[in-house]
Write an enzyme that holds these catalytic residues in place. Structure first.
Site, mmCIF file in Angstrom:
data_model
loop_
_atom_site.group_PDB
_atom_site.id
_atom_site.type_symbol
_atom_site.label_atom_id
_atom_site.label_comp_id
_atom_site.label_asym_id
_atom_site.label_seq_id
_atom_site.Cartn_x
_atom_site.Cartn_y
_atom_site.Cartn_z
ATOM 1 C CE1 TYR A 198 42.330 36.684 43.086
ATOM 2 C CE2 TYR A 198 43.722 38.381 44.078
ATOM 3 C CZ TYR A 198 42.792 37.992 43.126
ATOM 4 O OH TYR A 198 42.332 38.909 42.206
ATOM 5 C CB THR B 42 44.881 41.018 40.498
ATOM 6 O OG1 THR B 42 45.365 41.715 41.640
ATOM 7 C CG2 THR B 42 45.460 39.602 40.556
ATOM 8 C CG ASP B 43 47.544 45.543 42.019
ATOM 9 O OD1 ASP B 43 46.896 44.617 42.546
ATOM 10 O OD2 ASP B 43 47.559 46.703 42.485
ATOM 11 C CD GLU B 44 45.729 41.237 45.584
ATOM 12 O OE1 GLU B 44 46.015 40.257 46.290
ATOM 13 O OE2 GLU B 44 44.669 41.875 45.702
ATOM 14 C CE LYS C 123 43.017 36.856 38.322
ATOM 15 N NZ LYS C 123 41.754 36.646 37.520
HETATM 16 P P1 NAD Z 1 33.946 38.390 42.535
HETATM 17 O O1 NAD Z 1 34.416 37.386 43.519
HETATM 18 O O2 NAD Z 1 33.036 39.482 42.996
HETATM 19 O O3 NAD Z 1 33.188 37.662 41.330
HETATM 20 C C1 NAD Z 1 33.661 36.475 40.759
HETATM 21 C C2 NAD Z 1 32.521 35.869 39.933
HETATM 22 O O4 NAD Z 1 33.029 34.677 39.305
HETATM 23 C C3 NAD Z 1 31.302 35.448 40.765
HETATM 24 O O5 NAD Z 1 30.112 35.868 40.139
HETATM 25 C C4 NAD Z 1 31.387 33.937 40.796
HETATM 26 O O6 NAD Z 1 30.116 33.300 40.904
HETATM 27 C C5 NAD Z 1 32.058 33.646 39.460
HETATM 28 N N1 NAD Z 1 32.756 32.358 39.458
HETATM 29 C C6 NAD Z 1 33.618 31.888 40.410
HETATM 30 N N2 NAD Z 1 34.022 30.655 40.089
HETATM 31 C C7 NAD Z 1 33.429 30.330 38.908
HETATM 32 C C8 NAD Z 1 33.452 29.188 38.064
HETATM 33 N N3 NAD Z 1 34.177 28.102 38.395
HETATM 34 N N4 NAD Z 1 32.742 29.214 36.923
HETATM 35 C C9 NAD Z 1 32.010 30.292 36.600
HETATM 36 N N5 NAD Z 1 31.909 31.395 37.362
HETATM 37 C C10 NAD Z 1 32.614 31.405 38.506
HETATM 38 O O7 NAD Z 1 35.262 38.989 41.869
HETATM 39 P P2 NAD Z 1 35.565 40.447 41.314
HETATM 40 O O8 NAD Z 1 36.076 41.282 42.408
HETATM 41 O O9 NAD Z 1 34.415 40.910 40.500
HETATM 42 O O10 NAD Z 1 36.808 40.126 40.355
HETATM 43 C C11 NAD Z 1 36.595 39.768 38.987
HETATM 44 C C12 NAD Z 1 37.932 39.516 38.325
HETATM 45 O O11 NAD Z 1 38.742 40.692 38.408
HETATM 46 C C13 NAD Z 1 38.759 38.398 38.986
HETATM 47 O O12 NAD Z 1 39.389 37.669 37.961
HETATM 48 C C14 NAD Z 1 39.777 39.148 39.828
HETATM 49 O O13 NAD Z 1 40.961 38.405 39.967
HETATM 50 C C15 NAD Z 1 40.002 40.396 38.990
HETATM 51 N N6 NAD Z 1 40.425 41.592 39.736
HETATM 52 C C16 NAD Z 1 39.720 42.011 40.825
HETATM 53 C C17 NAD Z 1 40.097 43.171 41.494
HETATM 54 C C18 NAD Z 1 39.306 43.691 42.679
HETATM 55 O O14 NAD Z 1 39.743 44.662 43.304
HETATM 56 N N7 NAD Z 1 38.159 43.121 43.015
HETATM 57 C C19 NAD Z 1 41.208 43.890 41.049
HETATM 58 C C20 NAD Z 1 41.907 43.436 39.911
HETATM 59 C C21 NAD Z 1 41.493 42.290 39.270
HETATM 60 P P1 TYD Z 2 40.734 43.521 50.406
HETATM 61 O O1 TYD Z 2 39.558 44.410 50.154
HETATM 62 O O2 TYD Z 2 40.501 42.140 50.905
HETATM 63 O O3 TYD Z 2 41.593 43.512 49.050
HETATM 64 P P2 TYD Z 2 43.079 42.897 48.779
HETATM 65 O O4 TYD Z 2 43.473 42.026 49.888
HETATM 66 O O5 TYD Z 2 42.850 42.142 47.512
HETATM 67 O O6 TYD Z 2 43.960 44.089 48.605
HETATM 68 O O7 TYD Z 2 41.699 44.243 51.443
HETATM 69 C C1 TYD Z 2 42.202 45.543 51.193
HETATM 70 C C2 TYD Z 2 43.129 45.901 52.328
HETATM 71 O O8 TYD Z 2 42.356 46.031 53.520
HETATM 72 C C3 TYD Z 2 44.168 44.824 52.628
HETATM 73 O O9 TYD Z 2 45.381 45.472 53.005
HETATM 74 C C4 TYD Z 2 43.585 44.075 53.817
HETATM 75 C C5 TYD Z 2 42.797 45.142 54.539
HETATM 76 N N1 TYD Z 2 41.578 44.656 55.255
HETATM 77 C C6 TYD Z 2 41.366 45.011 56.589
HETATM 78 O O10 TYD Z 2 42.174 45.705 57.223
HETATM 79 N N2 TYD Z 2 40.226 44.560 57.199
HETATM 80 C C7 TYD Z 2 39.305 43.791 56.544
HETATM 81 O O11 TYD Z 2 38.296 43.370 57.159
HETATM 82 C C8 TYD Z 2 39.530 43.464 55.168
HETATM 83 C C9 TYD Z 2 38.543 42.618 54.409
HETATM 84 C C10 TYD Z 2 40.675 43.935 54.548
#
Ligand code: NAD
Ligand code: TYD
Length: 336
Positions: free
Chosen positions: A151, A125-127, A155
Site C-alpha cells: 500500500y 499518507t505518512d506511510e 502511494k
Molecule cells: P477508503 O478506502 O475509505 O475510500 C476509497 C474510495 O476510493 C472508495 O469510495 C472507493 O470506492 C474509491 N475507489 C477505489 N478505487 C477506485 C477506482 N479505481 N476508481 C474510482 N474510485 C475508486 O479510503 P480513505 O481512508 O477514505 O482514504 C482516502 C485517501 O486518503 C486515500 O488516497 C488514502 O491513501 C489517503 N489517506 C488515508 C488515511 C487514513 O487514515 N484513512 C490517511 C492518510 C491518507
Molecule cells: P489500520 O487502521 O489498519 O491503519 P494503518 O495500518 O494504515 O496504520 O491499523 C492501525 C494500527 O492498528 C496498525 O498498527 C495495525 C493495528 N491493527 C490491529 O491491531 N488490529 C486490527 O484489527 C487492525 C485493523 C489494525
C-alpha cells in the site's frame, strides 16, 4: 469552482464532500467513485437533490472515460482521494493497489494536463516515509521515502508521479501526507471502527502482536480542513505533512475504546502480528502551521468519544456494511 472529488464515497472523501459543501457555498462538486467494497453511497444520502452535488460512477483506471469526463465537465480543481487504502489487503495482494493507486493517478494527471492544466491536489499518507523507531524524530516534508508495505509503496509511487507532472508538465499540483484518520463513515476494517463496532456486537477485538505499534491519530475534519487550506493557500508544487499531534500505542487506543464502550480487557484477542508491521508513524506538521496557519484542533479523547457515539447512533450504516447489504442502495438509486 467546479471540483472533481475522486473517491468521495469512501471515508475521508465523503467527509470532505460534506465539509466542502458546508464551508464553500456555491461551489459544485462532482464525486467520481468506482464504488469498490469501500465506496458507500449511504454516506452521502443526505445530499440527494442538492443542486451543487453530482455523483458519477466510474473507474479512474478507465483512461478514455476519465478524459471524456474532464472534457465534458471542465473542472477547476481535482481533489484526489480514490485509492485502495487498507494495508492488510495489500499484504494479501498488491495488484489492485498498483493499478488503482499508480495507474489511476496517472490517468487523472494526464486528463488534468490534457484539459487545461487543471489544479490538482493529491491526498497521500505518512506511510510513504516508512517506519520510525521509538526515539526517532517525526516525519517531515524532507524525510526520504521508504515505503514498507505494498500500500505505502503504491502511494509513494503516486506521489512521485504527481511531482513529476509538476516538474515536467508544469501541472499545478500540491500534495498532503497525512497520518491515521478517524471519524464517522470509516469502513469497519480499520482499527477504530472495527473495535467499536465489534464491541457493540459483543465480539472480541483483534490486537495485532503485543499492541505496541504507534500511530499518530487525526480527526478526519482536521485533515480535510488542512486539505482545504493547502488548496486555498498552499504553494504550487509543494508538499505539506498533516498530523494529529496524538501519538498512541495501539494497546492504549484499545483500552480507551474498551472504557468508552463499557467493556473489559477480556474482550481483547491478541492475534498474529501483521507482516512487516510498521512500528511507529509520527508527523512534524510545522510547515503547515507556519505557512498555512493550520494545526489540528480536535482533542483526541473528545474526538474518539464522539466517533464511538456516532457508531452507536448509526448502527444501520455499519451493520449494512458488515452484512454486505450496503451495495443495494447504489443498485436502487443508480441502476435502472
Ligand atoms: P477508503 O478506502 O475509505 O475510500 C476509497 C474510495 O476510493 C472508495 O469510495 C472507493 O470506492 C474509491 N475507489 C477505489 N478505487 C477506485 C477506482 N479505481 N476508481 C474510482 N474510485 C475508486 O479510503 P480513505 O481512508 O477514505 O482514504 C482516502 C485517501 O486518503 C486515500 O488516497 C488514502 O491513501 C489517503 N489517506 C488515508 C488515511 C487514513 O487514515 N484513512 C490517511 C492518510 C491518507
Ligand atoms: P489500520 O487502521 O489498519 O491503519 P494503518 O495500518 O494504515 O496504520 O491499523 C492501525 C494500527 O492498528 C496498525 O498498527 C495495525 C493495528 N491493527 C490491529 O491491531 N488490529 C486490527 O484489527 C487492525 C485493523 C489494525
Amino acid at each position: 469552482m467546479k471540483i472533481l472529488v475522486t473517491g468521495g464515497a469512501g471515508f475521508i472523501g465523503a467527509n470532505f464532500v460534506h465539509y466542502w459543501l458546508e464551508n464553500n457555498i456555491g461551489d459544485k462538486i462532482v464525486n467520481l467513485d468506482a464504488l469498490t467494497y469501500a465506496g458507500n453511497l449511504e454516506s452521502l444520502k443526505d445530499l440527494t437533490g442538492n443542486k451543487d452535488y453530482e455523483f458519477v460512477k466510474g473507474d479512474i483506471c478507465d483512461e478514455e472515460f476519465i478524459d471524456k469526463l474532464f472534457k465534458e465537465q471542465k473542472f477547476d480543481l481535482v481533489v484526489h482521494f480514490a485509492a485502495e487504502s487498507h494495508v492488510d489487503r495489500s499484504v494479501l495482494s498488491s495488484k489492485d493497489f498498483v493499478i488503482t493507486n499508480v495507474e489511476g493517478t496517472m490517468n487523472l494527471l494526464d486528463a488534468a494536463k490534457n484539459n487545461g492544466n487543471v489544479r490538482f491536489h493529491h491526498v497521500s499518507t505518512d506511510e510513504v516515509f516508512g517506519s520510525l523507531g521509538e526515539k526517532d524524530k517525526p516525519f517531515n516534508e524532507k524525510t526520504p521515502y521508504d515505503p514498507r508495505s505494498p500500500y505505502a509503496a503504491s502511494k509513494a509511487s503516486s506521489d512521485h508521479l504527481v511531482r513529476a507532472y509538476f516538474h515536467t508538465h508544469k501541472l499545478p499540483i500540491t500534495i498532503s501526507n497525512c497520518s491515521n484518520n478517524y471519524g464517522p463513515y470509516q469502513f469497519p476494517e480499520k482499527l477504530i471502527p472495527l473495535f467499536v463496532t465489534n464491541l457493540i456486537e459483543d465480539k472480541k477485538i483483534p490486537v495485532y502482536g503485543t499492541g505496541e505499534a504507534i500511530r499518530d491519530w487525526i480527526h478526519v475534519d482536521d485533515h480535510n480542513r488542512g486539505v482545504e487550506m493547502i488548496i486555498k493557500k498552499g504553494v504550487i508544487g509543494e508538499t505539506y505533512c498533516l498530523g494529529g499531534s496524538s501519538e498512541k500505542q495501539n494497546i492504549e487506543i484499545t483500552e480507551r475504546i474498551l472504557k468508552l464502550m463499557g467493556k473489559g480487557s477480556e474482550m481483547i484477542e491478541y492475534v498474529e502480528d501483521r507482516k512487516g508491521h510498521d512500528l511507529r508513524y509520527a508527523i512534524d506538521f510545522s510547515k503547515a502551521t507556519t505557512e498555512l496557519g493550520w494545526s489540528p484542533v480536535i482533542d483526541f479523547d473528545k474526538g474518539l468519544e464522539a466517533t464511538a457515539q456516532w457508531y452507536k447512533e448509526n448502527q444501520d450504516w455499519w451493520k449494512k456494511i458488515k452484512s454486505g447489504e450496503y451495495k443495494e442502495y447504489y443498485k436502487k438509486q443508480y441502476q435502472k
